[in-house]
Design an enzyme around this catalytic site. Structure first.
Site, PDB file in Angstrom:
ATOM      1  N   CYS A   1       0.868  -1.184   0.000  1.00 36.91           N
ATOM      2  CA  CYS A   1       0.000   0.000   0.000  1.00 36.91           C
ATOM      3  C   CYS A   1       0.902   1.229   0.000  1.00 36.91           C
ATOM      4  O   CYS A   1       2.071   1.130  -0.377  1.00 36.91           O
ATOM      5  CB  CYS A   1      -0.967  -0.034   1.182  1.00 36.91           C
ATOM      6  SG  CYS A   1      -0.177  -0.081   2.810  1.00 36.91           S
TER       7      CYS A   1
ATOM      8  N   ASN B   1       2.342   1.355   4.317  1.00 37.66           N
ATOM      9  CA  ASN B   1       2.663   0.070   4.973  1.00 37.66           C
ATOM     10  C   ASN B   1       2.355   0.107   6.479  1.00 37.66           C
ATOM     11  O   ASN B   1       3.041  -0.522   7.280  1.00 37.66           O
ATOM     12  CB  ASN B   1       4.115  -0.343   4.708  1.00 37.66           C
ATOM     13  CG  ASN B   1       4.470  -1.757   5.146  1.00 37.66           C
ATOM     14  OD1 ASN B   1       5.612  -2.039   5.462  1.00 37.66           O
ATOM     15  ND2 ASN B   1       3.512  -2.670   5.158  1.00 37.66           N
TER      16      ASN B   1
ATOM     17  N   CYS C   1      -1.369   0.676   7.338  1.00 41.29           N
ATOM     18  CA  CYS C   1      -2.815   0.424   7.461  1.00 41.29           C
ATOM     19  C   CYS C   1      -3.260  -0.829   6.684  1.00 41.29           C
ATOM     20  O   CYS C   1      -3.604  -1.839   7.282  1.00 41.29           O
ATOM     21  CB  CYS C   1      -3.620   1.630   6.975  1.00 41.29           C
ATOM     22  SG  CYS C   1      -3.371   3.129   7.953  1.00 41.29           S
ATOM     23  N   ARG C   2      -3.290  -0.738   5.362  1.00 43.24           N
ATOM     24  CA  ARG C   2      -3.892  -1.800   4.548  1.00 43.24           C
ATOM     25  C   ARG C   2      -2.996  -3.024   4.381  1.00 43.24           C
ATOM     26  O   ARG C   2      -3.425  -4.161   4.637  1.00 43.24           O
ATOM     27  CB  ARG C   2      -4.282  -1.250   3.166  1.00 43.24           C
ATOM     28  CG  ARG C   2      -5.414  -0.259   3.208  1.00 43.24           C
ATOM     29  CD  ARG C   2      -5.527   0.515   1.899  1.00 43.24           C
ATOM     30  NE  ARG C   2      -4.408   1.443   1.723  1.00 43.24           N
ATOM     31  CZ  ARG C   2      -4.225   2.227   0.685  1.00 43.24           C
ATOM     32  NH1 ARG C   2      -5.087   2.187  -0.314  1.00 43.24           N
ATOM     33  NH2 ARG C   2      -3.199   3.051   0.622  1.00 43.24           N
ATOM     34  N   SER C   3      -1.767  -2.807   3.934  1.00 43.13           N
ATOM     35  CA  SER C   3      -0.940  -3.980   3.610  1.00 43.13           C
ATOM     36  C   SER C   3      -0.554  -4.824   4.831  1.00 43.13           C
ATOM     37  O   SER C   3      -0.459  -6.059   4.693  1.00 43.13           O
ATOM     38  CB  SER C   3       0.304  -3.583   2.797  1.00 43.13           C
ATOM     39  OG  SER C   3       1.122  -2.680   3.492  1.00 43.13           O
TER      40      SER C   3
ATOM     41  N   ASP D   1      -7.732   4.289   0.438  1.00 46.06           N
ATOM     42  CA  ASP D   1      -6.763   4.775   1.413  1.00 46.06           C
ATOM     43  C   ASP D   1      -7.512   5.201   2.678  1.00 46.06           C
ATOM     44  O   ASP D   1      -8.346   6.097   2.648  1.00 46.06           O
ATOM     45  CB  ASP D   1      -6.027   5.970   0.797  1.00 46.06           C
ATOM     46  CG  ASP D   1      -4.914   6.503   1.690  1.00 46.06           C
ATOM     47  OD1 ASP D   1      -4.992   6.315   2.925  1.00 46.06           O
ATOM     48  OD2 ASP D   1      -3.978   7.113   1.141  1.00 46.06           O
TER      49      ASP D   1
HETATM   50  P1  4NP Z   1      -1.721   2.679   4.058  1.00 46.68           P
HETATM   51  O1  4NP Z   1      -2.375   4.026   4.648  1.00 46.68           O
HETATM   52  O2  4NP Z   1      -1.190   3.044   2.704  1.00 46.68           O
HETATM   53  O3  4NP Z   1      -2.865   1.748   3.984  1.00 46.68           O
HETATM   54  O4  4NP Z   1      -0.649   2.285   5.057  1.00 46.68           O
HETATM   55  C1  4NP Z   1      -1.703   5.244   4.679  1.00 46.68           C
HETATM   56  C2  4NP Z   1      -0.794   5.503   5.685  1.00 46.68           C
HETATM   57  C3  4NP Z   1      -0.159   6.750   5.732  1.00 46.68           C
HETATM   58  C4  4NP Z   1      -0.454   7.702   4.768  1.00 46.68           C
HETATM   59  C5  4NP Z   1      -1.366   7.416   3.755  1.00 46.68           C
HETATM   60  C6  4NP Z   1      -1.983   6.188   3.701  1.00 46.68           C
HETATM   61  N1  4NP Z   1       0.179   8.976   4.831  1.00 46.68           N
HETATM   62  O5  4NP Z   1      -0.178   9.845   4.007  1.00 46.68           O
HETATM   63  O6  4NP Z   1       1.044   9.203   5.681  1.00 46.68           O
END
Ligand code: 4NP
Length: 137
Positions: free
Chosen positions: A13, A16, A18-20, A131
């Site tokens: 993602c 790294n 939240c989703r992955s 996201d």
């Molecule tokens: P992820 O979520 O891609 O599912 O881990 C996010 C975590 C942090 C950010 C965006 C999405 N950020 O903008 O910091």
């Protein structure tokens, strides 16, 4: 791919955190249930480096916990080397996929790169896992 495993899967993602990490641990959990943990390598990474070294987001950890799954690991950035090490690289959304395509073009690795939700039997239009970072739980 590491010789020890039959198959290797990397979830990717943006951050790294939240989703992955959820994708990684849900698959690892299912593999444990099926007695296949020693056959399949699973890992996760992010296209961005802002959260490198951080543990999973507490909101993701909470959701996973509600399903009996403990998240772990620390965020890391995806690299060209991952295209050599993994058989499958699964992107959480189209933006991740686009970034990964750039990385792929600079690597001569042989990983199959696709959207995670290409494997979703209930597809409903776009295949993004949205996201979640600026949303709620
Ligand atoms: P992820 O979520 O891609 O599912 O881990 C996010 C975590 C942090 C950010 C965006 C999405 N950020 O903008 O910091």
């Amino acid at each position: 791919m590491t010789a020890k495993y039959d198959v290797s899967v990397l979830f990717v993602c943006l951050g790294n955190i939240c989703r992955s990490p959820i994708g990684e641990r849900v698959l690892a959990h299912r593999l444990e249930q099926e007695g296949l943990s020693d056959r399949v390598r699973v890992d996760s990474a992010g296209t961005g480096a802002w959260h490198q070294g951080e543990p999973p987001d507490p909101r993701s950890a909470e959701v996973a916990m509600q399903h009996g799954i403990t998240l772990g690991g620390r965020a890391r950035s995806v690299s060209g080397q991952d295209f050599h090490e993994f058989d499958y690289i699964l992107a959480m959304d189209r933006s991740n996929l686009q970034d990964l395509r750039h990385l792929e073009s600079e690597s001569d690795g042989s990983a199959v790169l696709t959207l995670f939700r290409e494997f979703d039997p209930r597809q409903d239009g776009d295949l993004d896992v949205p996201d979640p970072y600026y949303g709620g739980p």
